[in-house]
Design an enzyme around this catalytic site. Structure first.
Site, PDB file in Angstrom:
ATOM      1  N   GLU A 185      34.530  41.724  50.779  1.00 29.85           N
ATOM      2  CA  GLU A 185      34.044  40.297  49.631  1.00 29.85           C
ATOM      3  C   GLU A 185      32.697  39.655  50.340  1.00 29.85           C
ATOM      4  OE1 GLU A 185      36.615  38.850  48.508  1.00 29.85           O
ATOM      5  OE2 GLU A 185      37.221  41.315  48.900  1.00 29.85           O
ATOM      6  N   LYS A 200      46.955  38.005  51.592  1.00 24.93           N
ATOM      7  CA  LYS A 200      47.142  39.170  50.880  1.00 24.93           C
ATOM      8  C   LYS A 200      48.601  39.016  51.488  1.00 24.93           C
ATOM      9  CE  LYS A 200      44.032  41.652  49.841  1.00 24.93           C
ATOM     10  NZ  LYS A 200      42.975  42.918  50.013  1.00 24.93           N
TER      11      LYS A 200
HETATM   12  N1  HSE Z   1      37.467  42.841  50.692  1.00 21.27           N
HETATM   13  C1  HSE Z   1      38.627  43.113  50.027  1.00 21.27           C
HETATM   14  C2  HSE Z   1      39.009  44.459  51.011  1.00 21.27           C
HETATM   15  C3  HSE Z   1      38.488  43.914  48.520  1.00 21.27           C
HETATM   16  O1  HSE Z   1      38.213  44.696  52.174  1.00 21.27           O
HETATM   17  O2  HSE Z   1      40.085  44.660  51.276  1.00 21.27           O
HETATM   18  C4  HSE Z   1      39.704  44.705  48.495  1.00 21.27           C
HETATM   19  O3  HSE Z   1      40.713  43.216  48.122  1.00 21.27           O
END
Ligand code: HSE
Length: 405
Positions: A185, A200
């Site tokens: 991110e 998530k």
């Molecule tokens: N930063 C997130 C990950 C990107 O590493 O899973 C995908 O959602």
């Protein structure tokens, strides 16, 4: 022809453009019509890039254009994404997004807005990168009552833990590498402190259980305290450390949490390495199912976004149903959840072992020959609450990791 606009020309937005160009013909056939990018919204210009003639800096150009039927939101973050998405839906434009923050916070409201207008708000790419998981939950698994979702849902942290395990690399080195590869991110704390995985699992649990799981209420621990010594103990045991996001329904109670866990070789998620994600689901009639694939990165994420664009193009005047009400789902505290714990403590062996057994009763001792003046041990099955009380009494305590049995 179906005209679309892409908001944001960063990692995901440029990936969407690339995927639509690479597979233009087959995507058109599957959608039943040619998909044409009319605009790309970005604050920047891209001189020399073929996209430049589509770049606009003003969202109103997109929102006021009746030719635009689908908007791809690839900006990330809550604002201005939330305002732009709402305005697009109000203007009867379907929206596809990879933005987990936006979906976890405003999912049910945006779904309702789409439903009221016979259009779609789709977010396959928000969980598990390129792995189909939202669509299976909304269609293939609807015969089941889902009672467990446990997944490796963050590619960056899985990449870091795998590299630490395989090459003995340091946390900082691997994080930098993950950033360069476009996995992390913008603010990598979201990855390493577990917030990304938390959003998530909130999205997946809300879809699986039908009511809204508020991500702020999910117990979340990241991987920032995992050290190379912890990895040595895991290796000694023949186990692996993974950041797991999990939600379970037990009777009328719902639990959700994100934390690093030790997994043994038999666990279905043990072999999920690198940037891959794996999501294990249990349904009351199906039994077990596993979803596995590329969990982060430009093209896998863009693949999932473009599949949503195709779905929107196929359903321009009909909402593809999903089951996620705005009613809040009450989460039970994890305090009562029972599990085994792996604990490290320092001190002279004999005294330490007798101390540990006085507090925890019978335990299994683990020793890494290269680590002097300390040992590890595995508790029997105890509740989180009980564990915490015992841990407070343990002198020389270094760290603890939960065990997923
Ligand atoms: N930063 C997130 C990950 C990107 O590493 O899973 C995908 O959602």
């Amino acid at each position: 022809m179906v005209n679309i606009a892409v908001l944001g020309y960063g990692t995901v937005g440029s990936g969407v453009v690339e995927v639509l160009n690479t597979n233009k013909e087959s995507i058109g056939k599957k959608a039943g019509d040619e998909i044409q990018i009319k605009y790309v919204l970005d604050l920047r210009d891209f001189p020399g890039d073929p996209i430049q003639n589509k770049i606009v800096h003003d969202i109103d150009i997109i929102l006021n254009d009746e030719d635009i039927k689908i908007v791809v939101e690839a900006m990330g973050g809550i604002e201005p994404a939330y305002t732009f998405v709402k305005r697009a839906l109000l203007g009867k434009k379907s929206v596809c997004t990879s933005n987990k923050e936006l979906v976890a916070k405003h999912g049910p409201e945006l779904l309702d807005m789409a439903r009221e207008r016979d259009i779609n708000f789709l977010f396959e790419a928000s969980c598990g990168g390129g792995i189909p998981i939202i669509r299976p939950l909304n269609s293939s698994l609807t015969a089941d009552e889902i009672d467990e979702i446990t997944g490796i849902l963050n590619g960056t942290t899985n990449y870091i833990l795998t590299k630490m395990d395989k090459d003995g690399s340091s946390f900082e080195e691997v994080l930098k590498d993950a950033q360069e590869k476009g996995y992390a991110e913008r603010n990598p704390e979201a990855d390493v402190e577990g917030h990304d995985a938390c959003r998530k699992i909130a999205i997946l649990s809300s879809l699986a259980f039908g009511n809204s799981v508020h991500y702020e209420e999910i117990y979340t621990e990241g991987i920032i305290n995992i050290t190379s010594e912890d990895i040595l103990y895991a290796k000694e045991l023949g186990w692996a450390i993974k950041l797991l996001a999990s939600s379970k329904k037990e009777g009328d109670s719902f639990y959700a949490m994100v934390a690093p866990f030790l997994l043994n070789k038999e666990h279905p998620l043990y072999n999920v390495h690198g940037v891959f994600n794996g999501i294990f689901i249990h349904g009351n009639v199906l039994g077990d199912a596993m979803f596995y694939g590329s969990g982060a990165g430009k093209l896998p994420t863009a693949s999932a976004v473009v599949a949503d664009v195709v779905d929107c193009a196929k359903h321009l005047h009909r909402t593809v149903m999903s089951y996620w009400s705005s009613k809040k789902l009450h989460l039970t505290s994890i305090e009562e959840a029972k599990r085994r714990f792996f604990v490290r403590a320092k001190g002279a062996r004999e005294e330490l072992v007798s101390n540990i057994e006085n507090i925890f009763g019978k335990v299994d001792i683990v020793q890494v020959p290269s680590l002097k003046g300390e040992l590890g041990f595995i508790t029997s099955l105890i509740s989180e609450k009980e564990y915490k009380e015992k841990e407070e009494k343990l002198e020389g305590m270094i760290s603890r990791i939960r065990i997923m049995d």
